[in-house]
Design a protein around this motif. Structure first.
Motif, PDB file in Angstrom:
ATOM      1  N   THR A  35       0.845  -1.042   0.025  1.00 26.46           N
ATOM      2  CA  THR A  35      -0.106  -0.052   0.173  1.00 26.46           C
ATOM      3  C   THR A  35       0.840   1.247   0.039  1.00 26.46           C
ATOM      4  OG1 THR A  35      -1.956   0.959   1.002  1.00 26.46           O
ATOM      5  CG2 THR A  35      -0.354   0.178   2.425  1.00 26.46           C
ATOM      6  N   SER A  36       0.356   2.220   0.024  1.00 22.61           N
ATOM      7  CA  SER A  36       1.275   3.563   0.146  1.00 22.61           C
ATOM      8  C   SER A  36       0.454   4.650   0.731  1.00 22.61           C
ATOM      9  CB  SER A  36       1.271   4.107  -1.343  1.00 22.61           C
ATOM     10  OG  SER A  36       0.213   4.357  -2.157  1.00 22.61           O
ATOM     11  N   CYS A  37       1.188   5.638   1.443  1.00 23.34           N
ATOM     12  CA  CYS A  37       0.573   6.886   2.090  1.00 23.34           C
ATOM     13  C   CYS A  37       1.718   7.961   1.899  1.00 23.34           C
ATOM     14  CB  CYS A  37       0.283   6.466   3.416  1.00 23.34           C
ATOM     15  SG  CYS A  37      -0.250   7.835   4.440  1.00 23.34           S
ATOM     16  N   GLY A  38       1.635   8.899   1.099  1.00 19.01           N
ATOM     17  CA  GLY A  38       2.682   9.995   0.741  1.00 19.01           C
ATOM     18  C   GLY A  38       3.953   9.439   0.641  1.00 19.01           C
ATOM     19  N   ASN A  39       5.159   9.703   1.320  1.00 22.38           N
ATOM     20  CA  ASN A  39       6.416   9.355   0.807  1.00 22.38           C
ATOM     21  C   ASN A  39       6.898   8.317   1.813  1.00 22.38           C
ATOM     22  OD1 ASN A  39       6.855  11.523  -1.178  1.00 22.38           O
ATOM     23  ND2 ASN A  39       7.047  12.717   0.613  1.00 22.38           N
ATOM     24  N   VAL A  40       5.785   7.674   2.564  1.00 19.68           N
ATOM     25  CA  VAL A  40       6.198   6.508   3.535  1.00 19.68           C
ATOM     26  C   VAL A  40       6.965   5.491   2.643  1.00 19.68           C
ATOM     27  CG1 VAL A  40       5.540   4.720   5.139  1.00 19.68           C
ATOM     28  CG2 VAL A  40       4.300   7.059   5.211  1.00 19.68           C
ATOM     29  N   SER A  58       6.178  15.256   6.132  1.00 20.83           N
ATOM     30  CA  SER A  58       5.030  15.567   5.414  1.00 20.83           C
ATOM     31  C   SER A  58       3.868  14.476   5.477  1.00 20.83           C
ATOM     32  CB  SER A  58       5.178  15.937   3.974  1.00 20.83           C
ATOM     33  OG  SER A  58       5.957  14.845   3.196  1.00 20.83           O
ATOM     34  N   ASP A  59       4.350  13.139   5.999  1.00 20.51           N
ATOM     35  CA  ASP A  59       3.429  12.048   5.898  1.00 20.51           C
ATOM     36  C   ASP A  59       2.633  12.084   7.104  1.00 20.51           C
ATOM     37  OD1 ASP A  59       4.694  10.805   3.536  1.00 20.51           O
ATOM     38  OD2 ASP A  59       6.243  10.180   4.781  1.00 20.51           O
ATOM     39  N   TYR A  60       2.954  12.838   8.037  1.00 23.54           N
ATOM     40  CA  TYR A  60       2.100  12.715   9.242  1.00 23.54           C
ATOM     41  C   TYR A  60       0.664  13.057   9.291  1.00 23.54           C
ATOM     42  CZ  TYR A  60       6.163  11.302  12.019  1.00 23.54           C
ATOM     43  OH  TYR A  60       7.353  10.287  12.454  1.00 23.54           O
ATOM     44  N   GLU A  65      -4.762  11.100   8.232  1.00 24.73           N
ATOM     45  CA  GLU A  65      -6.349  10.993   7.372  1.00 24.73           C
ATOM     46  C   GLU A  65      -6.458   9.322   6.966  1.00 24.73           C
ATOM     47  OE1 GLU A  65      -5.826  13.154   3.708  1.00 24.73           O
ATOM     48  OE2 GLU A  65      -5.344  14.903   4.626  1.00 24.73           O
ATOM     49  N   LEU A  66      -5.271   8.616   6.993  1.00 23.88           N
ATOM     50  CA  LEU A  66      -5.468   7.251   6.832  1.00 23.88           C
ATOM     51  C   LEU A  66      -6.146   6.539   8.125  1.00 23.88           C
ATOM     52  CD1 LEU A  66      -4.738   4.816   4.991  1.00 23.88           C
ATOM     53  CD2 LEU A  66      -2.475   4.674   6.174  1.00 23.88           C
ATOM     54  N   ALA A 122      -1.461  -1.598  21.695  1.00 26.64           N
ATOM     55  CA  ALA A 122      -1.885  -0.166  21.244  1.00 26.64           C
ATOM     56  C   ALA A 122      -3.140  -0.112  20.386  1.00 26.64           C
ATOM     57  CB  ALA A 122      -0.495   0.288  20.692  1.00 26.64           C
ATOM     58  N   GLU A 123      -3.553   1.261  20.571  1.00 29.64           N
ATOM     59  CA  GLU A 123      -4.799   1.135  19.669  1.00 29.64           C
ATOM     60  C   GLU A 123      -4.428   1.526  18.259  1.00 29.64           C
ATOM     61  OE1 GLU A 123      -8.254   4.618  19.493  1.00 29.64           O
ATOM     62  OE2 GLU A 123      -6.560   5.264  20.519  1.00 29.64           O
ATOM     63  N   ARG A 124      -5.194   0.795  17.345  1.00 32.46           N
ATOM     64  CA  ARG A 124      -5.094   0.567  16.192  1.00 32.46           C
ATOM     65  C   ARG A 124      -6.215   1.363  15.301  1.00 32.46           C
ATOM     66  NH1 ARG A 124      -3.958  -5.372  16.114  1.00 32.46           N
ATOM     67  NH2 ARG A 124      -2.110  -5.319  17.311  1.00 32.46           N
ATOM     68  N   PRO A 125      -5.798   1.593  13.987  1.00 34.63           N
ATOM     69  CA  PRO A 125      -4.761   1.340  13.136  1.00 34.63           C
ATOM     70  C   PRO A 125      -3.304   1.661  13.701  1.00 34.63           C
ATOM     71  CG  PRO A 125      -6.462   2.236  11.759  1.00 34.63           C
ATOM     72  CD  PRO A 125      -6.698   2.357  13.452  1.00 34.63           C
ATOM     73  N   LEU A 126      -2.434   1.089  13.289  1.00 29.99           N
ATOM     74  CA  LEU A 126      -1.266   1.029  14.122  1.00 29.99           C
ATOM     75  C   LEU A 126       0.063   0.972  12.990  1.00 29.99           C
ATOM     76  CD1 LEU A 126       0.212  -0.373  17.228  1.00 29.99           C
ATOM     77  CD2 LEU A 126       1.558  -0.662  15.175  1.00 29.99           C
ATOM     78  N   LEU A 127       0.944   1.991  12.717  1.00 26.92           N
ATOM     79  CA  LEU A 127       2.186   1.833  11.677  1.00 26.92           C
ATOM     80  C   LEU A 127       3.080   1.632  12.607  1.00 26.92           C
ATOM     81  CD1 LEU A 127       3.238   2.538   8.989  1.00 26.92           C
ATOM     82  CD2 LEU A 127       3.801   4.832   9.774  1.00 26.92           C
ATOM     83  N   PHE A 128       3.881   0.570  12.178  1.00 28.15           N
ATOM     84  CA  PHE A 128       5.070  -0.115  12.561  1.00 28.15           C
ATOM     85  C   PHE A 128       6.131   0.201  11.719  1.00 28.15           C
ATOM     86  CE2 PHE A 128       6.848  -4.289  14.152  1.00 28.15           C
ATOM     87  CZ  PHE A 128       8.044  -3.844  15.081  1.00 28.15           C
TER      88      PHE A 128
END
Length: 183
Positions: A35-40, A58-60, A65-66, A122-128
């Protein structure tokens, strides 16, 4: 409120039989999907969990939004000089947890335990994330096997899909898993 004989029977059956709703979290059965999100960098989704490499300032807002609620960051602060990821996360309403480490010599049982704890609680959704998703793969492997009951080979294949490149990470994590399952 009036109950019909059928609704009374259904209520009785539920009480006797218990609830049969599937308590399995979505990520346990979800495939690993790019998947993708900005420049991640190198981002993959597994249900309500996301694994990735580097995140830029700039991804935060895009992560917000995600719907990301928690970020688990494995990067040392010197890997992103001048970037205050905790402040960026907080300003976007995202909890930021950092468990920093670099290299196989720092991949300890304590760090694997801590990563697993955050992934469980931790609360989800979670980015690791880390820099490339290589370090993330070690934590994912331990969590996936020990906390979700996925077999080691499946979890290794998933980890390789999104970033496992360092053989020492795999070896250390397999050893950790073996020791944890003997306890």
């Amino acid at each position: 409120m009036q109950y019909t004989a059928l609704s009374a029977f259904c209520l009785f059956a539920l009480i006797l039989g218990g609830c049969h709703a599937d308590p399995t979290p979505a990520h346990r059965i979800a495939p690993v999907e790019p998947t993708s999100c900005g420049n991640v960098k190198n981002m993959h989704q597994i249900g309500d969990l996301y694994v990735a490499g580097g995140v830029t300032p700039s991804d935060y807002p895009l992560l917000k939004e995600l719907g990301i609620k928690t970020i688990l960051n494995l990067r040392e602060s010197d890997e992103t000089p001048g970037v205050e990821s905790a402040k960026l996360a907080k300003s976007n309403g995202i909890l930021h947890v950092r468990i920093p480490w670099k290299g196989p010599e720092q991949l300890s049982d304590d760090r694997l335990d801590a990563m697993r704890r955050v992934l469980r609680e931790a609360e989800r959704p979670l980015l690791f994330h880390c820099g490339s998703a290589n370090r993330v793969s070690a934590g994912w492997l331990a969590y996936r096997v020990l906390d979700e009951g996925v077999d080691v080979e499946t979890a290794v294949a998933e980890a390789k899909t999104f970033g496992l490149r360092t053989q020492a990470y795999e070896t250390i994590t397999r050893d950790y898993i073996a020791r944890q399952t003997k306890q």
